[in-house]
Design a protein around this motif. Structure first.
Motif, PDB file in Angstrom:
ATOM      1  N   ASN A   1     -37.988  83.712  79.585  1.00  0.00           N
ATOM      2  CA  ASN A   1     -38.441  82.428  79.053  1.00  0.00           C
ATOM      3  C   ASN A   1     -37.716  82.077  77.764  1.00  0.00           C
ATOM      4  O   ASN A   1     -37.418  80.903  77.509  1.00  0.00           O
TER       5      ASN A   1
ATOM      6  N   ARG B   1     -34.612  82.884  77.042  1.00  0.00           N
ATOM      7  CA  ARG B   1     -33.276  82.427  77.409  1.00  0.00           C
ATOM      8  C   ARG B   1     -33.321  81.017  78.013  1.00  0.00           C
ATOM      9  O   ARG B   1     -32.435  80.192  77.749  1.00  0.00           O
ATOM     10  N   LEU B   2     -34.351  80.743  78.799  1.00  0.00           N
ATOM     11  CA  LEU B   2     -34.504  79.403  79.361  1.00  0.00           C
ATOM     12  C   LEU B   2     -34.781  78.381  78.262  1.00  0.00           C
ATOM     13  O   LEU B   2     -34.255  77.265  78.293  1.00  0.00           O
ATOM     14  N   TRP B   3     -35.620  78.765  77.303  1.00  0.00           N
ATOM     15  CA  TRP B   3     -35.906  77.874  76.176  1.00  0.00           C
ATOM     16  C   TRP B   3     -34.643  77.618  75.355  1.00  0.00           C
ATOM     17  O   TRP B   3     -34.342  76.482  74.982  1.00  0.00           O
ATOM     18  N   LYS B   4     -33.877  78.677  75.097  1.00  0.00           N
ATOM     19  CA  LYS B   4     -32.665  78.548  74.295  1.00  0.00           C
ATOM     20  C   LYS B   4     -31.631  77.662  74.978  1.00  0.00           C
ATOM     21  O   LYS B   4     -30.866  76.945  74.316  1.00  0.00           O
ATOM     22  N   SER B   5     -31.588  77.694  76.311  1.00  0.00           N
ATOM     23  CA  SER B   5     -30.633  76.855  77.062  1.00  0.00           C
ATOM     24  C   SER B   5     -31.214  75.480  77.365  1.00  0.00           C
ATOM     25  O   SER B   5     -30.626  74.715  78.132  1.00  0.00           O
ATOM     26  N   GLU B   6     -32.364  75.186  76.762  1.00  0.00           N
ATOM     27  CA  GLU B   6     -33.041  73.895  76.926  1.00  0.00           C
ATOM     28  C   GLU B   6     -33.466  73.643  78.368  1.00  0.00           C
ATOM     29  O   GLU B   6     -33.554  72.499  78.827  1.00  0.00           O
ATOM     30  N   SER B   7     -33.749  74.732  79.090  1.00  0.00           N
ATOM     31  CA  SER B   7     -34.246  74.624  80.457  1.00  0.00           C
ATOM     32  C   SER B   7     -35.752  74.827  80.547  1.00  0.00           C
ATOM     33  O   SER B   7     -36.332  74.719  81.623  1.00  0.00           O
ATOM     34  N   LEU B   8     -36.363  75.128  79.415  1.00  0.00           N
ATOM     35  CA  LEU B   8     -37.802  75.378  79.389  1.00  0.00           C
ATOM     36  C   LEU B   8     -38.389  74.792  78.117  1.00  0.00           C
ATOM     37  O   LEU B   8     -37.864  74.999  77.027  1.00  0.00           O
ATOM     38  N   ASP B   9     -39.448  74.035  78.283  1.00  0.00           N
ATOM     39  CA  ASP B   9     -40.177  73.506  77.141  1.00  0.00           C
ATOM     40  C   ASP B   9     -41.418  74.348  76.905  1.00  0.00           C
ATOM     41  O   ASP B   9     -42.042  74.840  77.856  1.00  0.00           O
TER      42      ASP B   9
END
Length: 231
Positions: free
Chosen positions: A102, A104-112
């Motif tokens: 999560n 890594r997803l947040w850092k890549s702007e794929s997860l809010d």
């Protein structure tokens, strides 16, 4: 053009006056105490220097520094905004510390990430599931921190009740100064609780329990679970 320059020079003088009032007598003690928490927070950053979530704690500390400046300058709405950002970034860090995917997803702007996730009664960082997994001793203390974030966020939304309590112009306001001081103290207690609960196992593993005794006891030493650690 000189008139334009004078306008900003006058603003500078107004800020100097506000800062002077913010840092005199009892106000100085309140502001200095809040500023000293930066050292405590930095200690956590150093402990977690090798962790992926430390990026959020560094951002949180930057917001806290901004809050201290806005607070003493009389920019109270901006102080509340930075205080909330500091609060949210720290607790987001605690939430993401348990799930690198999560992060890594947040850092890549794929997860809010949303506040409702952090405060979720069943899955959030103050849920019995989360707290029990990391520091079971802390489970009985969770409820006392539930309302602090809502009280702070009141002042950065455009509802009538909140905005009417803030000065209409940039000026020193003792009541709001005191209110921010109260919120800072409450939020710092919640943050110390969250960090201690999440990382006490790491502190013990690194044999740094005594290093954290002063900041933890100063902030949340009244809690039974903390007293059991440092008795």
């Amino acid at each position: 053009m000189q008139e334009y320059i004078n306008e900003y020079q006058n603003i500078n003088g107004e800020f100097a006056s506000i800062i002077s009032k913010s840092l005199e007598a009892d106000n100085l003690q309140v502001h200095a105490k809040a500023a000293s928490f930066m050292d405590d927070f930095q200690q956590w950053i150093e402990l977690l220097s090798d962790s992926y979530e430390v990026i959020l704690y560094k951002e949180a500390l930057s917001e806290y520094r901004s809050m201290l400046l806005f607070w003493c300058m009389g920019l109270y709405k901006h102080a509340f905004i930075s205080l909330r950002s500091y609060f949210e970034a720290t607790l987001f860090g605690v939430q993401l510390s348990t799930n690198e995917l999560n992060f890594r997803l947040w850092k890549s702007e794929s997860l809010d990430l949303y506040w409702s996730q952090i405060t979720n009664e069943n899955e959030g960082i103050f849920s019995s599931k989360f707290v029990g997994a990391f520091s079971p001793l802390f489970c009985k203390e969770m409820g006392c921190f539930a309302s602090f974030r809502a009280e702070c966020s009141e002042f950065i939304h455009n509802n009538y009740g909140a905005t009417t309590r803030l000065p209409k112009a940039t000026q020193f306001d003792q009541e709001i100064f005191n209110l921010i001081g109260d919120k800072v103290e409450s939020i710092n207690q919640v943050i110390m609780f969250a960090l201690t609960m999440r990382y006490m196992e790491l502190i013990r593993r690194k044999e740094k329990v005594s290093n954290f005794e002063e900041p933890i006891m100063d902030s949340i030493g009244y809690l039974t679970c903390v007293q059991e650690i440092y008795r």
